[in-house]
Design a protein around this motif. Structure first.
Motif, PDB file in Angstrom:
ATOM      1  N   UNK A 557       0.851  -1.186   0.000  1.00 40.28           N
ATOM      2  CA  UNK A 557       0.000   0.000   0.000  1.00 40.28           C
ATOM      3  C   UNK A 557       0.887   1.237   0.000  1.00 40.28           C
ATOM      4  N   UNK A 558       0.667   2.099  -0.984  1.00 41.85           N
ATOM      5  CA  UNK A 558       1.455   3.328  -1.057  1.00 41.85           C
ATOM      6  C   UNK A 558       1.260   4.193   0.191  1.00 41.85           C
ATOM      7  N   UNK A 559       0.031   4.379   0.695  1.00 43.12           N
ATOM      8  CA  UNK A 559      -0.108   5.183   1.926  1.00 43.12           C
ATOM      9  C   UNK A 559       0.632   4.567   3.119  1.00 43.12           C
ATOM     10  N   UNK A 560       0.561   3.240   3.268  1.00 43.38           N
ATOM     11  CA  UNK A 560       1.277   2.632   4.389  1.00 43.38           C
ATOM     12  C   UNK A 560       2.786   2.786   4.205  1.00 43.38           C
ATOM     13  N   UNK A 563       3.649   6.333   5.109  1.00 40.49           N
ATOM     14  CA  UNK A 563       3.659   6.472   6.580  1.00 40.49           C
ATOM     15  C   UNK A 563       4.949   5.905   7.157  1.00 40.49           C
TER      16      UNK A 563
END
Lengths: 605, 366
Positions: A557-560, A563
């Motif tokens: 996941x790009x957002x994870x 983060x």
């Protein structure tokens, strides 16, 4: 000493393009027989004659090995007296191998009712033609056909009748029998049988490796034959072998067998020739190590390993590409069928090439069977090999083979390198090293950097490694879609530049879109350079990554990822390398430890 | 002009949860606020659906082929005139890059989005997402949008803290309607012994833990009845269900119509909804709307924003904690109290959701 080799299949009896799980129904039953009383054809005639279903369906009962008119008349009389139609008995007195193979293939079931057999060649011949086999309970059959559903009582016609009725009414049982047979017959190819015979002979000539070797007994350095591609071959395995031998040569006398033209060998090793059987059967060596990997460079090592047996360092978590591109699609399908215990179709293999994460097997079955011992670099791979092939590999932690000093990684030194590379001191360099390819998830990286930039961080992405033609255009398109720029440095030969980026970057990200216990030499490089890094969970687990490697789930996941990168940056204050943690990790992750563990595994320590 | 972009519903009506919301929005949209239904056409941008489309698309029983045929016959689709006072609401989730790019070309002040959840991005492993790169243009569209509304406070918080990370106001929460089941108000009776658990067996809703809890209760002599309603995903582990399949106090409805669900709830003492990860969680609020208490996870978006009435909220999920909650509801005075609490909860219906959405959209300043 007793060695069980089995009997090999004649070449003409091997399957030729047979669709293994083609739907079958019971129309023709073949009974390989002979004039010898042990062959017991009568039970098949009695069961066949007593089955109303087989008789009314005109299922033929066909025999080989009964050329005499007396035998044929006797069995027809027996069929008639048992209530059957003697016209359904068919005899094939004399057949050459191609005709016999075709007959096996064309029949829907082979019944081998022998009361006693030394080996029972018909069983493996039928299996090789993907025809289900039902055999009597004699010991030789029990050894070949472990599943009791594939056997019957040789003296009990009712038992055979019952089995035949089941198979006639439920054709899926025939497919299941074929699937159970798929892993059995390949053990009896000429190569496999020869290997077992030579193994036994070699064991007589050379004592088992678990015994103290002659050199050790005499308190001499062990003598090791090492078969591997070597530099300048453009292969990670070649580089790794060179670095391994550099350390191993301190502890053992190394003879290198390699097909690499003009090989560059570490000091204190000697070039002994191209890979051949000599190394494996010679009494000159205390151990023979074949190095295999998932590329065409390892053909000779693979062939010798499988035919001769040896210790093996298996570099890769899967050998699919080697099988497909080196051994051919048919062999790959056959091996996949053996390992999966079912018929594997070519389109499945094609799909696995595109999506290795969906692989149900590793194509390491032959290697696991031939290796004594098998060394792997990932605990996950070792676990999968044990599950799939019931073999227990030895795990050797993969050491980095690019060395850095603390001084090279100090802040002033890194600032100088960054300046040389033209990097803005304020930029946060997110780098990914090694092969640049879709299975390294460049899209996730690009979008993660896009998010970081949106969050106000001056993140810049650099991809440093090797790229196939066309990958640059793909990266450009992804980057344009996300609205960021990407530095792409695909110059494998420029090792100095690769090192510089390892020194210069702020965070490294190494991802794989599939698990399987595969390693990342690039992640090892990052660990060796003390780069705060992020990897997906299975990759980090396979490498036993140290604390400065953060993880994200294998479901990428790009957002994870963004983060995680932001979190690393917050924790590390952007710049300094965790040098103390690096030193602690490298104290156990280095080639001296690796080679000591290797010698321990070989029984040569 | 208010425009509702319902491309997915018009092109692929398959009764997803989101399409249920979109249909409710169309059905209950206040008549005094004009609304134009539209779809995205890569060649022409937004095109207006004919007026008959409203009735066609509200027929949830129609197949995709029937819907397409009826829409084709309903009339031409002229381009939507995007003037300065047009406001467009996109109440759908979509990963079509062309559609994402189209909205990036529009003035951000004219576009509004309804945000359902961020599970695909923040918990990809829970729903089988292996890579998010193909989904990122949509997330960027939401992030960069001027106007967004969220179906739950949890989604809004996740968005603000983990996706946007800017100080800007993320947008209002517009809770979904709780009256979709159309179940009449229920009243407590000590004779009610059923515990109803509605939801697909997808690995997130902890049915195996619920079964383990009831097995303990039954071993202790309880006669509490467990009714599961929900289809099993192909990947679901059904061993726990198989183990109690023949138990006299257990029933599993693999599929159920709304009528059948209403019938089950009419004998329910309480319902259970113990999902770890959920975009919203309609079944428990539908249960509460009818006055039936619920056992839920503390983090469930649909109930966590409500006053804690008529609910037993579990922070830790184990067979013991679930069994304790069921036993608490088996205690008649306690159950009566929870029923009384549930009865006074004020929950929004679909008309409220549509009305609030329409007012919010109308109030946006293009």
């Amino acid at each position: 000493m007793v060695a069980v080799t089995g009997v090999s299949l004649r070449a003409a009896m091997l399957a030729q393009n047979i669709p293994p799980d083609a739907p079958r129904c019971l129309r023709r039953i073949l009974v390989p027989s002979g004039e010898d009383w042990r062959k017991n054809p009568d039970i098949a005639v009695r069961a066949h004659a007593a089955s109303t279903m087989l008789q009314s369906s005109a299922v033929t009962l066909e025999f080989t090995g009964l050329p005499t008119a007396d035998s044929q008349t006797r069995l027809r009389d027996l069929a008639r007296s048992a209530g059957g139609n003697p016209e359904l008995l068919v005899f094939h007195p004399f057949l050459d191998d191609p005709s016999l193979a075709a007959l096996y293939h064309d029949c829907d079931l082979v019944v081998v009712p022998s009361r006693s057999e030394g080996f029972s060649i018909p069983v493996i011949e039928a299996m090789a033609q993907s025809t289900p086999v039902l055999a009597s309970n004699c010991p030789a059959h029990a050894e070949l056909l472990a599943d009791q559903h594939d056997r019957f009582d040789a003296d009990e016609p009712a038992d055979l009748l019952h089995r035949l009725k089941d198979l006639a009414t439920n054709p899926s049982l025939l497919i299941a029998m074929t699937a159970r047979a798929a892993p059995i017959w390949p053990r009896f190819t000429q190569e496999q049988v020869n290997a077992r015979a030579w193994d036994a002979i070699a064991t007589l000539i050379n004592p088992p490796i678990s015994l103290p070797s002659p050199a050790i007994s005499r308190n001499h350095r062990p003598r090791i034959a090492f078969l591997s591609p070597m530099p300048p071959t453009q292969s990670g395995c070649a580089d790794f072998s060179a670095r391994t031998l550099h350390s191993l040569a301190k502890r053992a006398d190394i003879s290198v067998f390699t097909n690499t033209p003009n090989p560059i060998l570490p000091q204190q090793t000697r070039f002994a020739g191209t890979p051949g059987r000599y190394a494996h059967v010679s009494r000159q060596f205390d151990a023979v190590i074949d190095v295999v990997g998932n590329s065409h460079f390892h053909q000779a090592e693979f062939d010798l390993l499988c035919s001769q047996g040896a210790a093996c360092i298996a570099h890769d978590a899967r050998m699919l590409d080697f099988y497909v591109h080196r051994l051919g699609f048919e062999r790959a399908c056959a091996q996949a069928s053996i390992e999966a215990g079912r018929a594997v179709l070519p389109e499945e293999v094609e799909r696995w090439l595109l999506h290795p994460g969906e692989l149900p097997v590793l194509f390491l079955g032959e290697i696991a069977a031939a290796s004594r011992p098998l060394f792997v670099h990932s605990a996950i791979t070792a676990r999968l090999i044990t599950q799939l092939y019931h073999s227990t590999p030895i795990v050797l932690p993969f050491p980095p083979y690019r060395d850095f000093t603390d001084a090279e990684l100090s802040e002033p030194a890194r600032a100088r390198v960054r300046s040389t590379l033209g990097l803005d001191p304020d930029d946060l360099i997110i780098a990914s090293f090694g092969a640049i390819s879709p299975d390294r998830a460049p899209g996730e990286l690009i979008w993660a950097v896009e998010m970081l930039r949106n969050w106000g961080l001056p993140a810049r992405l650099a991809l440093i490694g090797q790229a196939n033609p066309g990958i640059g255009a793909m990266i450009d398109q992804l980057a344009a879609e996300a609205g960021i720029s990407v530095t792409l440095i695909a110059d494998r030969d420029n090792q100095s530049l690769y090192r510089d980026w390892l020194i210069a970057c702020d965070v490294a990200v190494q991802l794989r879109t599939y698990g399987l216990g595969g390693l990342s030499g690039a992640l090892i490089d990052c660990i060796g350079a003390g780069v705060p890094s992020i990897a997906n969970a299975s990759l980090a687990e396979a490498i036993k990554a140290p604390s400065y490697v953060a993880t994200i789930p294998d479901a990428l996941s790009a957002p994870l990822l963004a983060e995680a990168i932001a979190s690393v940056l917050e924790q590390s204050g952007h710049r300094p390398r965790p040098l103390a943690a690096r030193r602690a990790d490298l104290a156990t992750r280095n080639f001296d430890v690796y080679c000591q563990d290797l010698l321990n595994g070989l029984g040569l320590a | 002009m208010n425009v509702l972009d319902i491309t997915e519903l018009a092109q692929n009506p398959i009764n997803t949860g989101i399409q249920r919301v979109v249909r409710a929005l169309i059905r209950h949209w206040p008549s005094e606020i004009p609304l134009t239904l539209a779809t995205f056409d890569p060649a022409h941008g937004l095109v207006q659906l004919p007026s008959a489309a409203r009735m066609i698309l509200l027929d949830a029983a129609a197949s995709a082929e029937e819907t397409e045929r009826h829409l084709s016959a309903a009339g031409p689709r002229p381009p939507v005139l995007l003037d300065a006072v047009t406001r467009i609401l996109v109440p759908e989730v979509f990963y079509d890059h062309a559609r994402c790019n189209f909205y990036r070309t529009l003035p951000p002040e004219q576009c509004a989005f309804l945000v359902y959840d961020l599970i695909a991005y923040l918990h990809p492993e829970r729903i089988g997402v292996r890579e998010t790169a193909p989904l990122m243009p949509y997330l960027r569209l939401l992030r960069d949008a001027r106007h967004r509304a969220f179906i739950s406070d949890q989604t809004r918080t996740d968005f603000a803290q983990r996706i946007n990370r800017h100080e800007t106001e993320p947008g209002p929460v517009l809770p979904l309607g709780a009256d979709g089941l159309e179940l009449e108000r229920q009243f407590f009776a000590a004779t009610r012994t059923d515990f109803v658990c509605i939801g697909s067996i997808d690995g997130r809703k902890n049915q195996p833990l619920i079964i383990a809890a009831f097995q303990r209760l039954w071993q202790r002599g309880s006669t509490a009845h467990l009714t599961l309603i929900g289809r099993a995903f192909p990947s679901a582990d059904l061993s726990a269900l198989d183990a109690i399949a023949e138990h006299p106090h257990f029933t599993w409805h693999r599929s159920a119509t709304d009528d059948e669900i209403r019938s089950c709830l009419r004998s329910a003492r309480a319902s259970l909804y113990l999902s770890n990860i959920e975009g919203y969680g309609l079944p428990p609020v539908e249960s509460l709307y009818a006055g039936i208490p619920v056992i839920v996870t503390t983090s469930l978006p649909s109930t966590s924003a409500l006053p804690n009435r008529g609910q037993i909220r579990l922070t830790t999920l184990t067979p013991e904690t679930i069994a304790d909650a069921v036993e608490a509801l088996n205690d008649t005075p306690n159950a009566a109290r929870l029923w009384a609490e549930a009865a006074i909860l004020q929950l929004p219906g679909w008309a409220d959701f549509a009305s609030e959405t329409a007012r919010w959209l109308s109030a946006l300043r293009p």
